[in-house]
Design a protein around this motif. Structure first.
Motif, PDB file in Angstrom:
ATOM      1  N   PHE A 179     -56.387  12.742 -20.826  1.00  0.00           N
ATOM      2  CA  PHE A 179     -57.647  12.059 -21.049  1.00  0.00           C
ATOM      3  C   PHE A 179     -57.365  10.648 -21.593  1.00  0.00           C
ATOM      4  O   PHE A 179     -56.771   9.850 -20.882  1.00  0.00           O
ATOM      5  CB  PHE A 179     -58.568  12.955 -21.879  1.00  0.00           C
ATOM      6  CG  PHE A 179     -59.175  14.034 -21.002  1.00  0.00           C
ATOM      7  CD1 PHE A 179     -60.514  14.018 -20.673  1.00  0.00           C
ATOM      8  CD2 PHE A 179     -58.374  15.041 -20.440  1.00  0.00           C
ATOM      9  CE1 PHE A 179     -61.067  14.969 -19.818  1.00  0.00           C
ATOM     10  CE2 PHE A 179     -58.910  15.995 -19.589  1.00  0.00           C
ATOM     11  CZ  PHE A 179     -60.254  15.961 -19.278  1.00  0.00           C
ATOM     12  N   ASN A 180     -57.678  10.281 -22.794  1.00  0.00           N
ATOM     13  CA  ASN A 180     -57.547   8.879 -23.220  1.00  0.00           C
ATOM     14  C   ASN A 180     -56.476   8.728 -24.295  1.00  0.00           C
ATOM     15  O   ASN A 180     -56.769   8.879 -25.489  1.00  0.00           O
ATOM     16  CB  ASN A 180     -58.895   8.364 -23.720  1.00  0.00           C
ATOM     17  CG  ASN A 180     -59.900   8.242 -22.592  1.00  0.00           C
ATOM     18  OD1 ASN A 180     -60.359   9.248 -22.061  1.00  0.00           O
ATOM     19  ND2 ASN A 180     -60.222   7.027 -22.204  1.00  0.00           N
ATOM     20  N   PRO A 181     -55.242   8.410 -23.906  1.00  0.00           N
ATOM     21  CA  PRO A 181     -54.154   8.271 -24.879  1.00  0.00           C
ATOM     22  C   PRO A 181     -54.374   7.069 -25.795  1.00  0.00           C
ATOM     23  O   PRO A 181     -54.878   6.027 -25.369  1.00  0.00           O
ATOM     24  CB  PRO A 181     -52.909   8.054 -24.004  1.00  0.00           C
ATOM     25  CG  PRO A 181     -53.311   8.484 -22.631  1.00  0.00           C
ATOM     26  CD  PRO A 181     -54.769   8.212 -22.530  1.00  0.00           C
ATOM     27  N   MET A 182     -53.971   7.220 -27.052  1.00  0.00           N
ATOM     28  CA  MET A 182     -54.136   6.131 -28.021  1.00  0.00           C
ATOM     29  C   MET A 182     -53.123   6.300 -29.143  1.00  0.00           C
ATOM     30  O   MET A 182     -52.498   7.345 -29.296  1.00  0.00           O
ATOM     31  CB  MET A 182     -55.540   6.138 -28.605  1.00  0.00           C
ATOM     32  CG  MET A 182     -55.881   7.411 -29.368  1.00  0.00           C
ATOM     33  SD  MET A 182     -57.408   7.313 -30.316  1.00  0.00           S
ATOM     34  CE  MET A 182     -56.966   6.208 -31.646  1.00  0.00           C
ATOM     35  N   GLY A 183     -53.000   5.254 -29.966  1.00  0.00           N
ATOM     36  CA  GLY A 183     -52.171   5.335 -31.158  1.00  0.00           C
ATOM     37  C   GLY A 183     -50.767   4.806 -30.937  1.00  0.00           C
ATOM     38  O   GLY A 183     -50.454   4.168 -29.930  1.00  0.00           O
ATOM     39  N   ALA A 184     -49.902   5.066 -31.909  1.00  0.00           N
ATOM     40  CA  ALA A 184     -48.519   4.603 -31.881  1.00  0.00           C
ATOM     41  C   ALA A 184     -47.673   5.585 -32.676  1.00  0.00           C
ATOM     42  O   ALA A 184     -48.198   6.392 -33.447  1.00  0.00           O
ATOM     43  CB  ALA A 184     -48.419   3.197 -32.492  1.00  0.00           C
ATOM     44  N   CYS A 230     -70.752   5.559 -24.337  1.00  0.00           N
ATOM     45  CA  CYS A 230     -69.936   6.503 -23.564  1.00  0.00           C
ATOM     46  C   CYS A 230     -69.050   7.362 -24.463  1.00  0.00           C
ATOM     47  O   CYS A 230     -68.586   6.904 -25.511  1.00  0.00           O
ATOM     48  CB  CYS A 230     -69.054   5.738 -22.579  1.00  0.00           C
ATOM     49  SG  CYS A 230     -69.972   4.901 -21.283  1.00  0.00           S
ATOM     50  N   ILE A 231     -68.775   8.569 -24.019  1.00  0.00           N
ATOM     51  CA  ILE A 231     -67.968   9.523 -24.780  1.00  0.00           C
ATOM     52  C   ILE A 231     -66.670   9.818 -24.024  1.00  0.00           C
ATOM     53  O   ILE A 231     -66.681  10.061 -22.810  1.00  0.00           O
ATOM     54  CB  ILE A 231     -68.754  10.824 -25.024  1.00  0.00           C
ATOM     55  CG1 ILE A 231     -69.880  10.569 -26.029  1.00  0.00           C
ATOM     56  CG2 ILE A 231     -67.838  11.941 -25.516  1.00  0.00           C
ATOM     57  CD1 ILE A 231     -70.803  11.748 -26.251  1.00  0.00           C
ATOM     58  N   ARG A 232     -65.557   9.767 -24.761  1.00  0.00           N
ATOM     59  CA  ARG A 232     -64.245  10.063 -24.189  1.00  0.00           C
ATOM     60  C   ARG A 232     -63.468  10.978 -25.137  1.00  0.00           C
ATOM     61  O   ARG A 232     -63.805  11.115 -26.314  1.00  0.00           O
ATOM     62  CB  ARG A 232     -63.439   8.765 -23.966  1.00  0.00           C
ATOM     63  CG  ARG A 232     -64.055   7.786 -22.991  1.00  0.00           C
ATOM     64  CD  ARG A 232     -64.014   8.294 -21.569  1.00  0.00           C
ATOM     65  NE  ARG A 232     -64.540   7.287 -20.639  1.00  0.00           N
ATOM     66  CZ  ARG A 232     -65.817   7.211 -20.261  1.00  0.00           C
ATOM     67  NH1 ARG A 232     -66.696   8.071 -20.754  1.00  0.00           N
ATOM     68  NH2 ARG A 232     -66.209   6.288 -19.406  1.00  0.00           N
ATOM     69  N   GLY A 268     -60.074  18.230 -26.651  1.00  0.00           N
ATOM     70  CA  GLY A 268     -61.213  19.120 -26.504  1.00  0.00           C
ATOM     71  C   GLY A 268     -62.457  18.623 -27.216  1.00  0.00           C
ATOM     72  O   GLY A 268     -63.492  19.274 -27.209  1.00  0.00           O
ATOM     73  N   THR A 269     -62.345  17.438 -27.827  1.00  0.00           N
ATOM     74  CA  THR A 269     -63.471  16.848 -28.568  1.00  0.00           C
ATOM     75  C   THR A 269     -63.805  15.475 -27.994  1.00  0.00           C
ATOM     76  O   THR A 269     -62.914  14.660 -27.776  1.00  0.00           O
ATOM     77  CB  THR A 269     -63.117  16.683 -30.061  1.00  0.00           C
ATOM     78  OG1 THR A 269     -62.794  17.962 -30.601  1.00  0.00           O
ATOM     79  CG2 THR A 269     -64.280  16.074 -30.836  1.00  0.00           C
ATOM     80  N   GLY A 270     -65.072  15.233 -27.771  1.00  0.00           N
ATOM     81  CA  GLY A 270     -65.499  13.922 -27.288  1.00  0.00           C
ATOM     82  C   GLY A 270     -65.913  13.025 -28.436  1.00  0.00           C
ATOM     83  O   GLY A 270     -66.560  13.480 -29.386  1.00  0.00           O
ATOM     84  N   SER A 271     -65.526  11.763 -28.356  1.00  0.00           N
ATOM     85  CA  SER A 271     -65.933  10.764 -29.362  1.00  0.00           C
ATOM     86  C   SER A 271     -66.534   9.573 -28.634  1.00  0.00           C
ATOM     87  O   SER A 271     -65.994   9.117 -27.622  1.00  0.00           O
ATOM     88  CB  SER A 271     -64.728  10.301 -30.189  1.00  0.00           C
ATOM     89  OG  SER A 271     -64.118  11.384 -30.868  1.00  0.00           O
ATOM     90  N   ILE A 300     -68.090   6.167 -16.390  1.00  0.00           N
ATOM     91  CA  ILE A 300     -68.772   7.452 -16.446  1.00  0.00           C
ATOM     92  C   ILE A 300     -69.322   7.657 -17.851  1.00  0.00           C
ATOM     93  O   ILE A 300     -68.880   7.021 -18.804  1.00  0.00           O
ATOM     94  CB  ILE A 300     -67.842   8.608 -16.030  1.00  0.00           C
ATOM     95  CG1 ILE A 300     -66.620   8.692 -16.948  1.00  0.00           C
ATOM     96  CG2 ILE A 300     -67.417   8.451 -14.583  1.00  0.00           C
ATOM     97  CD1 ILE A 300     -65.734   9.877 -16.674  1.00  0.00           C
ATOM     98  N   THR A 301     -70.304   8.542 -17.968  1.00  0.00           N
ATOM     99  CA  THR A 301     -70.988   8.728 -19.248  1.00  0.00           C
ATOM    100  C   THR A 301     -70.124   9.494 -20.248  1.00  0.00           C
ATOM    101  O   THR A 301     -69.893   9.041 -21.367  1.00  0.00           O
ATOM    102  CB  THR A 301     -72.318   9.475 -19.031  1.00  0.00           C
ATOM    103  OG1 THR A 301     -73.118   8.734 -18.109  1.00  0.00           O
ATOM    104  CG2 THR A 301     -73.074   9.641 -20.346  1.00  0.00           C
TER     105      THR A 301
END
Length: 338
Positions: A179-184, A230-232, A268-271, A300-301
């Protein structure tokens, strides 16, 4: 065991190299440095105490790919990240994306099919689902027509791997749809290094927070979500890197039920976008300069993962919260701008 990581100097690739080395694997990094920097090797070495073998190689050059695998005939597995990944650029330059993302995949698979047994992990994406009909999105969700050539290369890539596995019983593959990778990395030795204007939300947030960008644009606040944005599903890159190692170990230990498997990798959680901004403000203690603007075409929403299969079958689960991941992104931003 020797593992080849293509695109191993990139954001997710470099974090995966760290996790592999810390598990005792011998890693060979392959990268053409078109969207990465050899200095990333210094960060990997600083974290693990070991510098991986590195070969600068353009995987579109078939003969050089053949030569590489003839010199590394003892490879136990390949984790394939190498691909162009900017959605907007793919719309403007579709042939570049098809040549790079599909051609390189085909040439690597051709070499692996020469081996008696080979393990292959593919970097796929939740973009294959488009706007899911139901949330959370399971692996059985229908694959929608791609919104961009980039997304289409992930769909086609999965089809190529599946078809190849069908006729090559010695090839075992797992596609990870993340899904949406982030961080370091918590050491702040490696992290996301976008070239030019960031394509992803989090580096745009941190660059705005540190003053590199004047203002963050939030594209639309009239979506059918609790706060209108939008939620990811934002997943910490170290959690994601660990998923690749777990998937590889599954194949190496012959624990896979089929020779081609697919797993969602998310929290498994949308933010929402505004929740991501609030997370940054909490961990940084800074107010972010942002402005609500018109919706962006193609967004997308809502998209967040059903991670049941990864949790139960793969034995992997995301451990880090949005705030923890955001804090690592902010610490990385401060280090590289310091």
């Amino acid at each position: 065991m020797k593992i080849v990581v293509t695109g191993g100097l990139g954001f997710i690739g470099s974090h995966t190299v760290v996790e592999l080395q810390e598990k005792g694997f011998e890693v060979v990094v392959v990268d053409d440095c078109s969207n990465s920097d050899e200095k990333v090797l210094d960060g990997i070495e600083a974290i693990t105490g070991k510098r991986p073998l590195f070969e600068k190689l353009d995987l579109k050059e078939r003969q050089r790919v053949e030569d590489f695998f003839s010199r590394h005939a003892d490879v136990a597995g390949v984790i394939h990240f190498a691909a162009s990944k900017a959605v907007g650029e793919s719309v403007d330059k579709p042939l570049l994306y098809y040549e790079n993302n599909i051609g390189s995949l085909v040439y690597v698979l051709k070499e692996l099919c020469k081996q008696r047994r080979a393990s292959f992990i593919f970097s796929s994406s939740c973009t294959v689902y488009g706007q899911g009909d139901e949330m959370p999105i399971t692996e059985e969700a229908p694959i929608k027509e791609a919104e961009s050539p980039y997304g289409n290369t992930k769909q086609i890539g999965e089809e190529i791997i599946r078809d190849t596995c069908n006729v090559n019983p010695g090839l075992n593959a797992i596609a990870l749809r993340y899904f949406n990778p982030m961080g370091a990395h918590p050491s702040a030795q490696i992290g996301e290094l976008p070239v030019g204007v960031p394509q992803n939300l989090v580096p745009f947030i941190t660059q705005t927070g540190i003053g590199m960008r004047e203002q963050l644009s939030v594209f639309g606040d009239d979506y059918p979500t609790p706060d209108g944005t939008c939620i990811r599903d934002y997943i910490y890159v170290v959690d994601l890197a660990k998923a690749h190692v777990v998937a590889l170990e599954r194949l190496l230990a012959s624990k896979n039920r089929e020779n081609y498997e697919v797993f969602n990798v998310g929290t498994g959680t949308g933010s929402s976008v505004l929740e991501a901004i609030q997370s940054f403000e909490r961990v940084s203690g800074k107010k972010l300069n942002y402005k609500i603007v018109a919706r962006r075409p193609g967004d997308i929403t809502t998209a967040y993962a059903d991670t049941t299969r990864a949790n139960e079958v793969l034995g992997w689960k995301a451990k880090y919260t949005l705030d923890q991941a955001m804090k690592s992104a902010w610490e990385w931003e401060q280090k590289i701008r310091g």
